[in-house]
Enzyme design. Structure first.
Site, PDB file in Angstrom:
ATOM      1  N   TRP A 147      36.164  37.283  36.027  1.00  0.00           N
ATOM      2  CA  TRP A 147      34.767  37.694  35.935  1.00  0.00           C
ATOM      3  C   TRP A 147      34.583  39.211  35.794  1.00  0.00           C
ATOM      4  O   TRP A 147      33.496  39.650  35.466  1.00  0.00           O
ATOM      5  CB  TRP A 147      33.992  37.206  37.176  1.00  0.00           C
ATOM      6  CG  TRP A 147      34.683  37.556  38.465  1.00  0.00           C
ATOM      7  CD1 TRP A 147      35.516  36.749  39.182  1.00  0.00           C
ATOM      8  CD2 TRP A 147      34.636  38.810  39.152  1.00  0.00           C
ATOM      9  NE1 TRP A 147      35.997  37.430  40.278  1.00  0.00           N
ATOM     10  CE2 TRP A 147      35.467  38.701  40.284  1.00  0.00           C
ATOM     11  CE3 TRP A 147      33.983  40.026  38.937  1.00  0.00           C
ATOM     12  CZ2 TRP A 147      35.666  39.748  41.187  1.00  0.00           C
ATOM     13  CZ3 TRP A 147      34.184  41.062  39.827  1.00  0.00           C
ATOM     14  CH2 TRP A 147      35.012  40.925  40.935  1.00  0.00           C
ATOM     15  N   ASN A 148      35.614  40.006  36.062  1.00  0.00           N
ATOM     16  CA  ASN A 148      35.349  41.456  36.170  1.00  0.00           C
ATOM     17  C   ASN A 148      35.143  42.157  34.826  1.00  0.00           C
ATOM     18  O   ASN A 148      34.491  43.200  34.764  1.00  0.00           O
ATOM     19  CB  ASN A 148      36.410  42.154  37.029  1.00  0.00           C
ATOM     20  CG  ASN A 148      37.797  42.025  36.481  1.00  0.00           C
ATOM     21  OD1 ASN A 148      38.040  41.254  35.569  1.00  0.00           O
ATOM     22  ND2 ASN A 148      38.724  42.792  37.026  1.00  0.00           N
ATOM     23  N   LYS A 171      38.542  29.215  28.739  1.00  0.00           N
ATOM     24  CA  LYS A 171      37.785  28.862  29.942  1.00  0.00           C
ATOM     25  C   LYS A 171      37.447  30.154  30.675  1.00  0.00           C
ATOM     26  O   LYS A 171      38.281  30.761  31.320  1.00  0.00           O
ATOM     27  CB  LYS A 171      38.598  27.962  30.880  1.00  0.00           C
ATOM     28  CG  LYS A 171      37.708  27.342  31.937  1.00  0.00           C
ATOM     29  CD  LYS A 171      38.371  27.149  33.289  1.00  0.00           C
ATOM     30  CE  LYS A 171      38.461  28.371  34.142  1.00  0.00           C
ATOM     31  NZ  LYS A 171      37.180  28.915  34.643  1.00  0.00           N
ATOM     32  N   PRO A 172      36.192  30.608  30.560  1.00  0.00           N
ATOM     33  CA  PRO A 172      35.821  31.838  31.254  1.00  0.00           C
ATOM     34  C   PRO A 172      35.619  31.579  32.743  1.00  0.00           C
ATOM     35  O   PRO A 172      35.525  30.426  33.167  1.00  0.00           O
ATOM     36  CB  PRO A 172      34.487  32.210  30.588  1.00  0.00           C
ATOM     37  CG  PRO A 172      33.905  30.901  30.145  1.00  0.00           C
ATOM     38  CD  PRO A 172      35.071  30.001  29.825  1.00  0.00           C
ATOM     39  N   ALA A 173      35.525  32.648  33.522  1.00  0.00           N
ATOM     40  CA  ALA A 173      35.283  32.497  34.958  1.00  0.00           C
ATOM     41  C   ALA A 173      33.913  31.872  35.183  1.00  0.00           C
ATOM     42  O   ALA A 173      32.973  32.128  34.427  1.00  0.00           O
ATOM     43  CB  ALA A 173      35.348  33.859  35.634  1.00  0.00           C
ATOM     44  N   GLY A 224      43.917  37.034  36.058  1.00  0.00           N
ATOM     45  CA  GLY A 224      43.288  36.644  37.323  1.00  0.00           C
ATOM     46  C   GLY A 224      44.214  36.970  38.478  1.00  0.00           C
ATOM     47  O   GLY A 224      45.071  37.858  38.380  1.00  0.00           O
ATOM     48  N   SER A 225      44.064  36.225  39.556  1.00  0.00           N
ATOM     49  CA  SER A 225      44.835  36.530  40.765  1.00  0.00           C
ATOM     50  C   SER A 225      46.296  36.107  40.626  1.00  0.00           C
ATOM     51  O   SER A 225      46.622  35.169  39.879  1.00  0.00           O
ATOM     52  CB  SER A 225      44.210  35.818  41.956  1.00  0.00           C
ATOM     53  OG  SER A 225      44.247  34.418  41.738  1.00  0.00           O
ATOM     54  N   GLU A 246      48.413  38.230  33.357  1.00  0.00           N
ATOM     55  CA  GLU A 246      48.013  39.577  33.792  1.00  0.00           C
ATOM     56  C   GLU A 246      47.346  39.394  35.148  1.00  0.00           C
ATOM     57  O   GLU A 246      46.242  38.875  35.245  1.00  0.00           O
ATOM     58  CB  GLU A 246      47.065  40.177  32.743  1.00  0.00           C
ATOM     59  CG  GLU A 246      47.058  41.680  32.766  1.00  0.00           C
ATOM     60  CD  GLU A 246      45.933  42.222  33.614  1.00  0.00           C
ATOM     61  OE1 GLU A 246      46.196  42.509  34.801  1.00  0.00           O
ATOM     62  OE2 GLU A 246      44.820  42.354  33.099  1.00  0.00           O
ATOM     63  N   LEU A 247      48.080  39.776  36.205  1.00  0.00           N
ATOM     64  CA  LEU A 247      47.694  39.386  37.564  1.00  0.00           C
ATOM     65  C   LEU A 247      47.253  40.592  38.386  1.00  0.00           C
ATOM     66  O   LEU A 247      46.795  41.588  37.849  1.00  0.00           O
ATOM     67  CB  LEU A 247      48.862  38.624  38.200  1.00  0.00           C
ATOM     68  CG  LEU A 247      49.432  37.489  37.313  1.00  0.00           C
ATOM     69  CD1 LEU A 247      50.636  36.844  37.942  1.00  0.00           C
ATOM     70  CD2 LEU A 247      48.361  36.454  36.997  1.00  0.00           C
ATOM     71  N   CYS A 280      41.719  45.456  38.106  1.00  0.00           N
ATOM     72  CA  CYS A 280      43.093  45.280  38.597  1.00  0.00           C
ATOM     73  C   CYS A 280      43.918  46.551  38.433  1.00  0.00           C
ATOM     74  O   CYS A 280      44.983  46.668  39.023  1.00  0.00           O
ATOM     75  CB  CYS A 280      43.753  44.097  37.911  1.00  0.00           C
ATOM     76  SG  CYS A 280      43.517  44.126  36.151  1.00  0.00           S
ATOM     77  N   GLU A 377      45.421  44.395  47.436  1.00  0.00           N
ATOM     78  CA  GLU A 377      44.332  44.778  46.546  1.00  0.00           C
ATOM     79  C   GLU A 377      42.996  44.690  47.305  1.00  0.00           C
ATOM     80  O   GLU A 377      42.670  43.637  47.850  1.00  0.00           O
ATOM     81  CB  GLU A 377      44.333  43.759  45.398  1.00  0.00           C
ATOM     82  CG  GLU A 377      43.885  44.294  44.102  1.00  0.00           C
ATOM     83  CD  GLU A 377      44.126  43.299  42.951  1.00  0.00           C
ATOM     84  OE1 GLU A 377      44.424  42.117  43.185  1.00  0.00           O
ATOM     85  OE2 GLU A 377      43.991  43.731  41.812  1.00  0.00           O
TER      86      GLU A 377
HETATM   87  P1  ADP Z   1      39.418  35.914  41.258  1.00  0.00           P
HETATM   88  O1  ADP Z   1      39.866  35.834  42.679  1.00  0.00           O
HETATM   89  O2  ADP Z   1      39.350  37.267  40.701  1.00  0.00           O
HETATM   90  O3  ADP Z   1      38.190  35.094  40.961  1.00  0.00           O
HETATM   91  P2  ADP Z   1      41.037  33.823  40.172  1.00  0.00           P
HETATM   92  O4  ADP Z   1      42.485  33.898  39.847  1.00  0.00           O
HETATM   93  O5  ADP Z   1      40.609  32.904  41.270  1.00  0.00           O
HETATM   94  O6  ADP Z   1      40.598  35.312  40.428  1.00  0.00           O
HETATM   95  O7  ADP Z   1      40.184  33.428  38.887  1.00  0.00           O
HETATM   96  C1  ADP Z   1      40.503  33.845  37.582  1.00  0.00           C
HETATM   97  C2  ADP Z   1      40.254  32.700  36.634  1.00  0.00           C
HETATM   98  O8  ADP Z   1      41.104  31.617  37.015  1.00  0.00           O
HETATM   99  C3  ADP Z   1      38.828  32.145  36.654  1.00  0.00           C
HETATM  100  O9  ADP Z   1      38.489  31.742  35.353  1.00  0.00           O
HETATM  101  C4  ADP Z   1      38.958  30.920  37.544  1.00  0.00           C
HETATM  102  O10 ADP Z   1      37.996  29.933  37.275  1.00  0.00           O
HETATM  103  C5  ADP Z   1      40.330  30.442  37.158  1.00  0.00           C
HETATM  104  N1  ADP Z   1      40.971  29.563  38.154  1.00  0.00           N
HETATM  105  C6  ADP Z   1      40.894  29.617  39.499  1.00  0.00           C
HETATM  106  N2  ADP Z   1      41.628  28.638  40.059  1.00  0.00           N
HETATM  107  C7  ADP Z   1      42.196  27.941  39.036  1.00  0.00           C
HETATM  108  C8  ADP Z   1      43.077  26.809  38.949  1.00  0.00           C
HETATM  109  N3  ADP Z   1      43.528  26.186  40.027  1.00  0.00           N
HETATM  110  N4  ADP Z   1      43.450  26.407  37.714  1.00  0.00           N
HETATM  111  C9  ADP Z   1      42.999  27.039  36.603  1.00  0.00           C
HETATM  112  N5  ADP Z   1      42.186  28.091  36.636  1.00  0.00           N
HETATM  113  C10 ADP Z   1      41.782  28.541  37.821  1.00  0.00           C
END
Ligand code: ADP
Length: 473
Positions: A147-148, A171-173, A224-225, A246-247, A280, A377
């Protein structure tokens, strides 16, 4: 705005349940999206696979005008796209405008660069053989974004994928799907063929599982994370997908005594408070040489105290709200942990709730390496500062992390700078620079910050397969 899913050039999902999209600055609902799951994701993958047959056969020169039309439309709609970003994730409007320009730059750069996807001809050791190496698009790509940076994280993946001839399911956030939907509407207006881009929103776990385990998908690109990145990597082991991950990061900044102090202060502030510290690669911990420590702190505090916090649509605001309550509580936890272990708050230190979750830009001093904020972080507007004696000490403390995304340092000495740059175990180094991201440069991390690079020629290569042809003559 009522967002739908987008498969094979059509907006679908009328019958699906709705999810609300909230404005983090006001806690108001600003739109809805559809909650898709496994079956819609399967359909999107099939559509992308079908479209791959024709899109991959176009030449980069044929794809170029379509991508450039999309690029131009994005820039023509810069103001309204930027407003959507600010409304769905909170960043100040000026930053959102900057993000749209940055997002568009990936499209023009990769549209150009794809014209230069070269193979190789290798002299063979056997007289009766010729060795040819060719590059071909990898196939259907799945992209999951955070989302950032609701626009830039998408185009950084979509642009090289499309330019090289791949098709994509994105698939966006869940927090920021509206920007993605608008970008995709513009891609349709630009004439990008049906099925080349597909979008699913909704149940992240179910969609992620299908994207990683469906054997049609040949590459997964995720930002993402680290936690979710590891999960997706495990899931995609089954299908041996090519991965770009990219984590998380925990960027150190080292300020040497021969640095231009005012410039270093400005760069640290720019890096840390952009997007309210929710990037990040933002500076997470600052090591200042002991001889200039007091001067650096004094200058830093003066400037940080002046930063204006508030709603991002207000042109004067420099630091917007945090994305949600969880983010706010994490910042609080890091500050509480640090002060309990002996750190001192020199400016800021507290947040407030005004429908959204806001946090005062904060400077912490007397921090030690055992504090949470020096290891994890924070993703918020807090700078912990400590001092160092020797470069070796600073480098060793900077490298003491499971992350390896971005690191910064400030020195006017070429020899000293090269030594530090070579020793830092990070994929991105800002030397007298707090804003190193560019479409033409490879962006990505070492260690648990991920795999692969986005941007630059590396960011295109990762969407290509290498095929070796041994020709007997
Ligand atoms: P943040 O903590 O910054 O929201 P996430 O890693 O949870 O980071 O989210 C980044 C992306 O990964 C978002 O699009 C979120 O919907 C997606 N996401 C989160 N959990 C899962 C999962 N189990 N499988 C696939 N995508 C996921």
């Amino acid at each position: 705005m009522e967002g739908k899913i987008y498969i094979n050039g059509e907006w679908l999902g009328e019958q699906l349940p709705q999810l609300k999209v909230m404005n983090p600055a006001t806690n108001e609902c600003i739109g809805t999206i559809k909650q898709a799951g496994i079956s819609e994701t399967k359909n999107a993958i099939v559509a992308a696979n079908e479209a791959f047959r024709t899109w991959s056969k176009k030449t980069p020169h044929e794809r170029f005008p379509l991508l450039m039309e999309w690029h131009d439309l994005i820039l023509q709609n810069k103001q309204s796209l930027a407003k959507t970003i600010t409304e769905e994730m909170g960043k100040p409007i000026k930053e959102s405008i900057g993000e749209i320009e940055y997002a568009a730059s990936f499209i023009s750069w990769f549209a150009e660069e794809a014209k230069r996807i070269y193979g190789r001809s290798i002299p063979s050791r056997a007289r009766n053989k010729r060795i040819q190496v060719m590059k071909q698009p990898i196939g259907v790509v799945a992209a999951i974004t955070p989302w950032n940076f609701p626009a830039a994280m998408l185009t950084r993946k979509m642009a090289p994928a499309l330019a090289s001839g791949c098709t994509i399911v994105v698939k966006p956030a869940e927090e920021t799907p509206l920007t993605a939907i608008k970008l995709i509407e513009l891609s349709k207006e630009a004439g990008i063929s049906d099925g080349v881009i597909n979008l699913v929103t909704g149940d992240a776990e179910a969609i992620g599982k299908e994207l990683t385990t469906n054997s049609i998908v040949r590459k997964l690109t995720f930002t993402g994370s680290t936690e979710v990145g590891k999960l997706l990597m495990q899931q995609s082991a089954e299908t041996m997908q090519n991965l770009s991950l990219e984590l998380g990061g925990h960027a150190p900044a080292i300020v040497c005594e021969d640095a231009k102090i005012d410039e270093a202060v400005n760069a640290v502030i720019a890096s840390k408070f952009r997007n309210a510290g929710q990037t990040c690669i933002c500076v997470n911990r600052v090591y200042v040489q002991h001889t200039i420590y007091e001067e650096f702190i004094t200058k830093l505090i003066q400037k940080v105290a002046k930063l204006k916090v508030g709603r991002g649509l207000d042109e004067q605001v420099q630091v917007g709200p945090l994305i949600n309550k969880k983010a706010y509580e994490k910042v609080k936890l890091h500050i509480d942990d640090a002060t309990r272990r002996g750190a001192t708050v020199r400016v800021g230190g507290d947040g407030y709730v005004d429908k959204g979750y806001y946090f005062q830009p904060t400077v912490l001093i007397d921090v030690t390496d055992d504090m949470l904020i020096m290891k994890e972080e924070t993703f918020g507007p807090v700078i912990p500062v400590t001092s160092f004696q020797s470069d070796e000490e600073a480098i060793s403390r900077a490298n003491h992390s499971c992350y390896g995304l971005a690191a910064y340092f400030f020195t006017e000495s070429m020899a000293r700078g090269l030594h530090i740059a070579e020793e830092l175990e990070y994929g991105i180094i800002g030397w007298n620079d707090g804003a190193p991201s560019m479409a033409e440069a490879p962006f990505g991390g070492m260690k648990e910050s991920g795999i692969g690079r986005e941007g630059g020629t590396e960011g295109l290569e990762t969407y290509l397969e290498t095929k070796y042809i041994s020709l007997g003559i």
